[in-house]
Write a protein that holds these residues in place. Structure first.
Motif, PDB file in Angstrom:
ATOM      1  N   ASN A   1       0.816  -1.194   0.037  1.00 40.94           N
ATOM      2  CA  ASN A   1       0.002  -0.029  -0.082  1.00 40.94           C
ATOM      3  C   ASN A   1       0.976   1.084  -0.027  1.00 40.94           C
ATOM      4  O   ASN A   1       1.998   1.135   0.514  1.00 40.94           O
ATOM      5  CB  ASN A   1      -0.925   0.083   1.192  1.00 40.94           C
ATOM      6  CG  ASN A   1      -1.881  -1.082   1.316  1.00 40.94           C
ATOM      7  OD1 ASN A   1      -2.266  -1.517   0.036  1.00 40.94           O
ATOM      8  ND2 ASN A   1      -2.369  -1.489   2.359  1.00 40.94           N
TER       9      ASN A   1
ATOM     10  N   HIS B   1       6.759  -7.143  15.988  1.00 44.48           N
ATOM     11  CA  HIS B   1       7.247  -7.262  14.829  1.00 44.48           C
ATOM     12  C   HIS B   1       8.075  -6.154  14.343  1.00 44.48           C
ATOM     13  O   HIS B   1       8.932  -6.526  13.526  1.00 44.48           O
ATOM     14  CB  HIS B   1       5.847  -7.091  13.786  1.00 44.48           C
ATOM     15  CG  HIS B   1       5.982  -7.377  12.327  1.00 44.48           C
ATOM     16  ND1 HIS B   1       6.454  -8.669  11.731  1.00 44.48           N
ATOM     17  CD2 HIS B   1       6.329  -6.647  11.092  1.00 44.48           C
ATOM     18  CE1 HIS B   1       6.498  -8.478  10.488  1.00 44.48           C
ATOM     19  NE2 HIS B   1       6.394  -7.418  10.031  1.00 44.48           N
TER      20      HIS B   1
ATOM     21  N   ARG C   1       1.005  -0.698  11.996  1.00 45.44           N
ATOM     22  CA  ARG C   1       1.771  -1.381  10.731  1.00 45.44           C
ATOM     23  C   ARG C   1       3.118  -0.946  10.961  1.00 45.44           C
ATOM     24  O   ARG C   1       3.469   0.172  11.809  1.00 45.44           O
ATOM     25  CB  ARG C   1       1.310  -0.986   9.453  1.00 45.44           C
ATOM     26  CG  ARG C   1      -0.024  -1.448   8.909  1.00 45.44           C
ATOM     27  CD  ARG C   1      -0.280  -1.019   7.533  1.00 45.44           C
ATOM     28  NE  ARG C   1      -1.399  -1.756   6.939  1.00 45.44           N
ATOM     29  CZ  ARG C   1      -1.720  -1.750   5.825  1.00 45.44           C
ATOM     30  NH1 ARG C   1      -1.351  -0.800   5.113  1.00 45.44           N
ATOM     31  NH2 ARG C   1      -2.859  -2.264   5.560  1.00 45.44           N
TER      32      ARG C   1
ATOM     33  N   SER D   1      -5.411   0.632  14.485  1.00 37.09           N
ATOM     34  CA  SER D   1      -4.667  -0.410  13.728  1.00 37.09           C
ATOM     35  C   SER D   1      -3.073  -0.019  13.560  1.00 37.09           C
ATOM     36  O   SER D   1      -2.975   1.296  13.557  1.00 37.09           O
ATOM     37  CB  SER D   1      -5.212  -1.112  12.455  1.00 37.09           C
ATOM     38  OG  SER D   1      -4.968   0.008  11.404  1.00 37.09           O
TER      39      SER D   1
ATOM     40  N   GLN E   1       6.064  -2.591   4.131  1.00 37.67           N
ATOM     41  CA  GLN E   1       4.876  -2.316   5.007  1.00 37.67           C
ATOM     42  C   GLN E   1       4.301  -3.739   5.515  1.00 37.67           C
ATOM     43  O   GLN E   1       3.882  -4.393   4.691  1.00 37.67           O
ATOM     44  CB  GLN E   1       4.105  -1.274   4.222  1.00 37.67           C
ATOM     45  CG  GLN E   1       2.819  -0.969   5.259  1.00 37.67           C
ATOM     46  CD  GLN E   1       1.934  -0.071   4.607  1.00 37.67           C
ATOM     47  OE1 GLN E   1       1.231  -0.486   3.589  1.00 37.67           O
ATOM     48  NE2 GLN E   1       1.587   1.198   4.910  1.00 37.67           N
ATOM     49  N   SER E   2       4.119  -3.932   6.840  1.00 38.67           N
ATOM     50  CA  SER E   2       3.536  -5.011   7.229  1.00 38.67           C
ATOM     51  C   SER E   2       2.031  -5.090   7.069  1.00 38.67           C
ATOM     52  O   SER E   2       1.496  -4.139   6.814  1.00 38.67           O
ATOM     53  CB  SER E   2       3.929  -5.036   8.834  1.00 38.67           C
ATOM     54  OG  SER E   2       3.267  -4.173   9.740  1.00 38.67           O
ATOM     55  N   GLU E   3       1.545  -6.310   7.619  1.00 46.21           N
ATOM     56  CA  GLU E   3       0.016  -6.307   7.603  1.00 46.21           C
ATOM     57  C   GLU E   3      -0.351  -5.439   9.044  1.00 46.21           C
ATOM     58  O   GLU E   3       0.358  -4.908   9.521  1.00 46.21           O
ATOM     59  CB  GLU E   3      -0.272  -7.924   7.910  1.00 46.21           C
ATOM     60  CG  GLU E   3      -0.001  -8.053   9.326  1.00 46.21           C
ATOM     61  CD  GLU E   3       0.852  -9.558   9.492  1.00 46.21           C
ATOM     62  OE1 GLU E   3       0.675 -10.199  10.597  1.00 46.21           O
ATOM     63  OE2 GLU E   3       1.448  -9.841   8.473  1.00 46.21           O
ATOM     64  N   ARG E   4      -1.445  -5.353   8.993  1.00 44.26           N
ATOM     65  CA  ARG E   4      -2.150  -4.631  10.112  1.00 44.26           C
ATOM     66  C   ARG E   4      -2.315  -5.427  11.452  1.00 44.26           C
ATOM     67  O   ARG E   4      -2.403  -6.643  11.408  1.00 44.26           O
ATOM     68  CB  ARG E   4      -3.720  -4.159   9.934  1.00 44.26           C
ATOM     69  CG  ARG E   4      -3.666  -3.257   8.659  1.00 44.26           C
ATOM     70  CD  ARG E   4      -5.248  -2.730   8.629  1.00 44.26           C
ATOM     71  NE  ARG E   4      -5.301  -2.094   7.272  1.00 44.26           N
ATOM     72  CZ  ARG E   4      -5.302  -0.938   7.188  1.00 44.26           C
ATOM     73  NH1 ARG E   4      -5.212  -0.154   8.290  1.00 44.26           N
ATOM     74  NH2 ARG E   4      -5.431  -0.149   5.961  1.00 44.26           N
TER      75      ARG E   4
END
Length: 96
Positions: A2, A84, A51, A49, A71-74
């Motif tokens: 994203n 993380h 990230r 959320s 960019q990680s997942e939420r």
């Protein structure tokens, strides 16, 4: 991956890691380091959320917001995002 959100609700610079010399760009002022950050976003119903994001950066933390590297997942919890971020930091340090 994203693109960067239009506005930061919360943004925490976690760490700055030296880039390997083979990855540096000659024409950028923000090319010597990676900045690992935790970004918070207020979702609907007032739920946050989180990230983890990685950006090209200078050694002082100035970064190129439009050149998102990772960019990680939420994550639903800040603690999960912090865990993380530590894993991401270890991974990026290992590359050096």
């Amino acid at each position: 991956m994203n693109t960067l959100t239009n506005s930061y609700v919360d943004f925490f610079q976690k760490s700055i890691i030296l880039l390997p010399s083979v990855k540096m760009k000659n024409n950028s002022t923000f090319c010597s380091h990676w900045l690992i950050a935790i970004e918070g976003n207020l979702e609907k119903k007032r739920k946050y959320s989180w990230r983890v994001a990685v950006y090209p950066s200078s050694e002082t933390g100035n970064f190129e917001w439009n050149e998102l590297v990772y960019q990680s997942e939420r994550f639903d919890s800040f603690n999960s995002a912090c865990a993380h971020a530590r894993e991401t930091e270890a991974l990026y340090k290992k590359v050096n």
